[in-house]
Scaffold this motif. Structure first.
Motif, mmCIF file in Angstrom:
data_model
loop_
_atom_site.group_PDB
_atom_site.id
_atom_site.type_symbol
_atom_site.label_atom_id
_atom_site.label_comp_id
_atom_site.label_asym_id
_atom_site.label_seq_id
_atom_site.Cartn_x
_atom_site.Cartn_y
_atom_site.Cartn_z
ATOM 1 N N PRO A 140 0.846 -1.192 0.000
ATOM 2 C CA PRO A 140 0.000 0.000 0.000
ATOM 3 C C PRO A 140 0.883 1.244 0.000
ATOM 4 O O PRO A 140 1.788 1.360 0.825
ATOM 5 N N PHE A 141 0.608 2.114 -0.952
ATOM 6 C CA PHE A 141 1.488 3.277 -1.130
ATOM 7 C C PHE A 141 0.656 4.532 -1.420
ATOM 8 O O PHE A 141 -0.313 4.473 -2.184
ATOM 9 N N VAL A 142 1.034 5.637 -0.798
ATOM 10 C CA VAL A 142 0.374 6.919 -1.069
ATOM 11 C C VAL A 142 1.406 7.943 -1.511
ATOM 12 O O VAL A 142 2.464 8.084 -0.888
ATOM 13 N N LEU A 143 1.101 8.641 -2.572
ATOM 14 C CA LEU A 143 1.954 9.733 -3.014
ATOM 15 C C LEU A 143 1.256 11.055 -2.714
ATOM 16 O O LEU A 143 0.129 11.279 -3.152
ATOM 17 N N VAL A 144 1.932 11.917 -1.950
ATOM 18 C CA VAL A 144 1.376 13.242 -1.695
ATOM 19 C C VAL A 144 2.072 14.236 -2.610
ATOM 20 O O VAL A 144 3.301 14.271 -2.676
ATOM 21 N N ILE A 145 1.303 14.998 -3.351
ATOM 22 C CA ILE A 145 1.892 16.074 -4.157
ATOM 23 C C ILE A 145 1.408 17.381 -3.556
ATOM 24 O O ILE A 145 0.241 17.745 -3.652
ATOM 25 N N ASP A 146 2.346 18.066 -2.885
ATOM 26 C CA ASP A 146 2.010 19.283 -2.155
ATOM 27 C C ASP A 146 2.304 20.492 -3.051
ATOM 28 O O ASP A 146 3.214 20.431 -3.881
ATOM 29 N N GLU A 147 1.556 21.573 -2.856
ATOM 30 C CA GLU A 147 1.673 22.773 -3.698
ATOM 31 C C GLU A 147 1.532 22.384 -5.170
ATOM 32 O O GLU A 147 2.269 22.847 -6.038
ATOM 33 N N VAL A 148 0.579 21.533 -5.431
ATOM 34 C CA VAL A 148 0.448 20.926 -6.760
ATOM 35 C C VAL A 148 0.044 21.946 -7.825
ATOM 36 O O VAL A 148 0.336 21.772 -9.015
ATOM 37 N N ASP A 149 -0.560 23.064 -7.410
ATOM 38 C CA ASP A 149 -0.960 24.081 -8.382
ATOM 39 C C ASP A 149 0.234 24.631 -9.151
ATOM 40 O O ASP A 149 0.101 25.082 -10.286
ATOM 41 N N ILE A 150 1.424 24.555 -8.537
ATOM 42 C CA ILE A 150 2.624 25.059 -9.209
ATOM 43 C C ILE A 150 2.956 24.221 -10.444
ATOM 44 O O ILE A 150 3.476 24.725 -11.435
ATOM 45 N N LEU A 151 2.631 22.952 -10.384
ATOM 46 C CA LEU A 151 2.845 22.084 -11.550
ATOM 47 C C LEU A 151 2.259 22.721 -12.801
ATOM 48 O O LEU A 151 2.840 22.669 -13.875
ATOM 49 N N THR A 152 1.088 23.289 -12.649
ATOM 50 C CA THR A 152 0.421 23.827 -13.824
ATOM 51 C C THR A 152 0.688 25.315 -14.025
ATOM 52 O O THR A 152 0.717 25.776 -15.151
ATOM 53 N N SER A 153 0.931 26.066 -12.942
ATOM 54 C CA SER A 153 1.123 27.504 -13.146
ATOM 55 C C SER A 153 2.529 27.831 -13.644
ATOM 56 O O SER A 153 2.723 28.755 -14.404
ATOM 57 N N GLU A 154 3.552 27.048 -13.215
ATOM 58 C CA GLU A 154 4.923 27.337 -13.624
ATOM 59 C C GLU A 154 5.159 26.924 -15.062
ATOM 60 O O GLU A 154 5.925 27.510 -15.777
ATOM 61 N N ASN A 155 4.515 25.859 -15.410
ATOM 62 C CA ASN A 155 4.897 25.181 -16.629
ATOM 63 C C ASN A 155 3.709 24.836 -17.498
ATOM 64 O O ASN A 155 3.555 23.704 -17.925
ATOM 65 N N PRO A 156 2.823 25.809 -17.723
ATOM 66 C CA PRO A 156 1.573 25.440 -18.375
ATOM 67 C C PRO A 156 1.791 24.804 -19.741
ATOM 68 O O PRO A 156 1.044 23.934 -20.147
ATOM 69 N N ARG A 157 2.867 25.198 -20.417
ATOM 70 C CA ARG A 157 3.035 24.697 -21.776
ATOM 71 C C ARG A 157 3.423 23.233 -21.821
ATOM 72 O O ARG A 157 3.093 22.510 -22.733
ATOM 73 N N GLU A 158 4.146 22.807 -20.803
ATOM 74 C CA GLU A 158 4.564 21.400 -20.811
ATOM 75 C C GLU A 158 3.441 20.467 -20.394
ATOM 76 O O GLU A 158 3.638 19.258 -20.306
ATOM 77 N N ASN A 159 2.311 21.060 -20.092
ATOM 78 C CA ASN A 159 1.146 20.273 -19.711
ATOM 79 C C ASN A 159 1.464 19.227 -18.654
ATOM 80 O O ASN A 159 1.374 18.038 -18.864
ATOM 81 N N GLN A 160 1.868 19.742 -17.501
ATOM 82 C CA GLN A 160 2.209 18.831 -16.412
ATOM 83 C C GLN A 160 0.980 18.129 -15.867
ATOM 84 O O GLN A 160 1.087 17.179 -15.115
ATOM 85 N N ALA A 161 -0.207 18.637 -16.257
ATOM 86 C CA ALA A 161 -1.415 17.928 -15.853
ATOM 87 C C ALA A 161 -1.356 16.512 -16.420
ATOM 88 O O ALA A 161 -1.933 15.580 -15.868
ATOM 89 N N GLY A 162 -0.648 16.342 -17.533
ATOM 90 C CA GLY A 162 -0.474 15.019 -18.130
ATOM 91 C C GLY A 162 0.226 14.060 -17.176
ATOM 92 O O GLY A 162 -0.104 12.878 -17.099
ATOM 93 N N LEU A 163 1.168 14.602 -16.418
ATOM 94 C CA LEU A 163 1.880 13.808 -15.424
ATOM 95 C C LEU A 163 0.908 13.283 -14.362
ATOM 96 O O LEU A 163 0.956 12.121 -13.966
ATOM 97 N N LEU A 164 0.001 14.154 -13.943
ATOM 98 C CA LEU A 164 -1.004 13.722 -12.971
ATOM 99 C C LEU A 164 -1.890 12.637 -13.557
ATOM 100 O O LEU A 164 -2.247 11.676 -12.897
ATOM 101 N N TYR A 165 -2.233 12.841 -14.809
ATOM 102 C CA TYR A 165 -3.120 11.866 -15.424
ATOM 103 C C TYR A 165 -2.448 10.498 -15.548
ATOM 104 O O TYR A 165 -3.066 9.473 -15.315
#
Ligand SMILES: Nc1ncnc2c1ncn2[C@@H]1O[C@H](COP(=O)(O)OP(=O)(O)O)[C@@H](O)[C@H]1O
Ligand SMILES: [Mg+2]
Length: 422
Positions: A140-165
């Motif tokens: 059983p494993f949990v990954l916490v991604i903290d301050e996750v909004d930065i993923l998308t605000s810093e790097n909108p062009r690289e589409n880091q939302a894809g990483l989440l998906y």
């Protein structure tokens, strides 16, 4: 007695602190009883953790709420407690603000390291991802991604939302923590947005009573008895909620600085006067530091708003984002930065809002229309100074005195012109 011990004792006797660690920024609770007024939130996380461990039900939790109201604190507390309870549970923690550079490769490498392996160089992000996945197949494993909004605000062009998906597709259990209310909506990623709707846990700001209880715990652990009376603590709690944007971290800073003011005068208790003095110091420093953490675009977006508010014709009018955008364009030009359109500029407001520097009128819950923008606590002058100290000039080179420096002026020149020596 050794000479050192003697002075150590003097130090200790004179200090009003019992344990200074609790005032640190990365303080974590020793156990769940050190988390006050968050029982429901704790239970939500506990419930899902138990499901994961007992039934292997995948966890997916979207936590949002403004800065300094215990999001990180609660999740850290629960996971640490859970690991004491269930020895097989594993977790990893990625804080996007601290991850540099913010790439999928770095991301997976960091998790891999936290799972006790040494980093492997020369692999692609995808290979790293597979390595990581192989480590969590059986546990059983949990990954916490903290301050996750930065993923998308810093790097909108690289589409880091894809990483989440990808992480969702890979069935990784996730806890995503954000200071921004609707960061997924901002990315326009509908796949994520729909999931977020059903699995969210919103942290509300503390009431004054709750703030009192939280800070009472802090002083009980951090200070010697009687250093802060109930009356003073009530005053500090009130200030923290009403004037310091309900940010417990700021409340803790204020307590810390107030105690230091008291110690400067060899006083044994903190008075209102100590607190007022401390408050002035805390305010000035933090604002410049906060702005220092933003990206240039975020600072320019804020400068757009400051320019608008500085303008004599606009001062009393509602500040709409379209007016703001005009000034934003001017500021981009002055700073030789390629400007973006109004919609994109609004994205840069999210983090400013998360840090409680500005807020906007909520027109409807769903769209969070950002029509009218307001400052939370800071005034125009404080913000302008903090921006200038960060090298950002808001507005044109025309100073309040009507003097123009010919466009060659630096932020420092403007700072001096507008506000004298700082
Ligand atoms: N409910 C609480 N009980 C005790 N301390 C708290 C509580 N909420 C916040 N704090 C204190 O405030 C600090 C900031 O909270 P944190 O969780 O880091 O905020 P954020 O919501 O930005 O993640 C914590 O380190 C902790 O010391
Ligand atoms: Mg946090």
């Amino acid at each position: 007695m050794s000479r050192f011990k003697k002075f150590e004792e003097v130090e200790e006797k004179e200090s009003l602190f019992r344990d200074e660690n609790i005032f640190g920024v990365d303080h974590v609770p020793a156990n769940l009883s050190e988390i006050k007024c968050r029982d429901q939130e704790i239970d939500s996380v506990v419930k899902q953790t138990v499901k994961l461990i007992k039934k292997r039900v995948r966890m997916e939790l979207y936590i949002s709420g403004t800065t300094g109201i215990g999001k990180t604190y609660v999740v850290k507390g629960v996971l640490e407690e859970a690991k004491r309870e269930y020895k097989n549970l594993k977790s990893a923690w990625v804080n996007c603000k601290k991850l540099y550079p913010l790439t999928p490769y770095q991301f997976y490498s960091q998790i891999y390291e936290q799972l006790g392996r040494t980093r492997i160089s020369g692999l692609s992000a995808n290979e790293m991802r597979k390595k990581f996945l192989s480590l969590i197949e059986e546990v059983p494993f949990v990954l916490v991604i903290d301050e996750v909004d930065i993923l998308t605000s810093e790097n909108p062009r690289e589409n880091q939302a894809g990483l989440l998906y990808d992480l969702i597709q890979d069935q990784v259990s996730l806890i995503l923590i954000s200071n921004v209310f609707d960061w997924v909506g901002d990315t326009g990623d509908m796949r994520l947005a729909s999931r977020m709707k059903s699995n969210r846990l919103d942290f509300e700001d503390y009431s004054r009573d709750e703030m009192f209880r939280v800070l009472n715990f802090v002083i009980g652990k951090g200070l010697k008895n009687g250093v802060i009376t109930n009356d003073i603590l009530r005053e500090i709690s009130y200030l923290t909620v009403e004037r310091l944007m309900c940010d417990v971290r700021k409340g803790k800073n204020l307590i810390y600085a107030s105690v230091q003011e008291a110690m400067k005068e060899d006083a044994k208790t903190v008075t209102s006067a100590h607190m007022e003095k401390a408050r002035e110091n805390v305010r000035g420093i933090t604002l410049t530091q906060i702005l220092g953490n933003f990206t240039e675009m975020e600072r320019l977006a804020l400068a757009g708003y400051v320019s608008l508010r500085r303008s004599p014709h606009e001062r009393e009018q509602p500040a709409t984002t379209s007016k703001m955008h005009k000034f934003f364009l001017q500021n981009c030009r002055r700073h030789n930065v390629k400007p973006v359109d109004e919609t994109q500029m609004k994205n840069y407001l999210s983090r400013l809002e998360g840090s409680k520097i500005i807020y906007h009128e909520v027109k409807s819950y769903e769209t969070r229309g950002r029509t009218n923008v307001h400052f939370s606590d800071y005034n125009v002058k404080d913000l302008d100074i903090a921006l200038l100290k960060n090298g950002v000039i808001s507005g044109s080179g025309v100073t309040d005195l009507g003097v123009k420096l010919g466009g060659k002026e630096t932020a420092e020149d403007i700072l001096k012109m507008r506000y004298g020596e700082q």
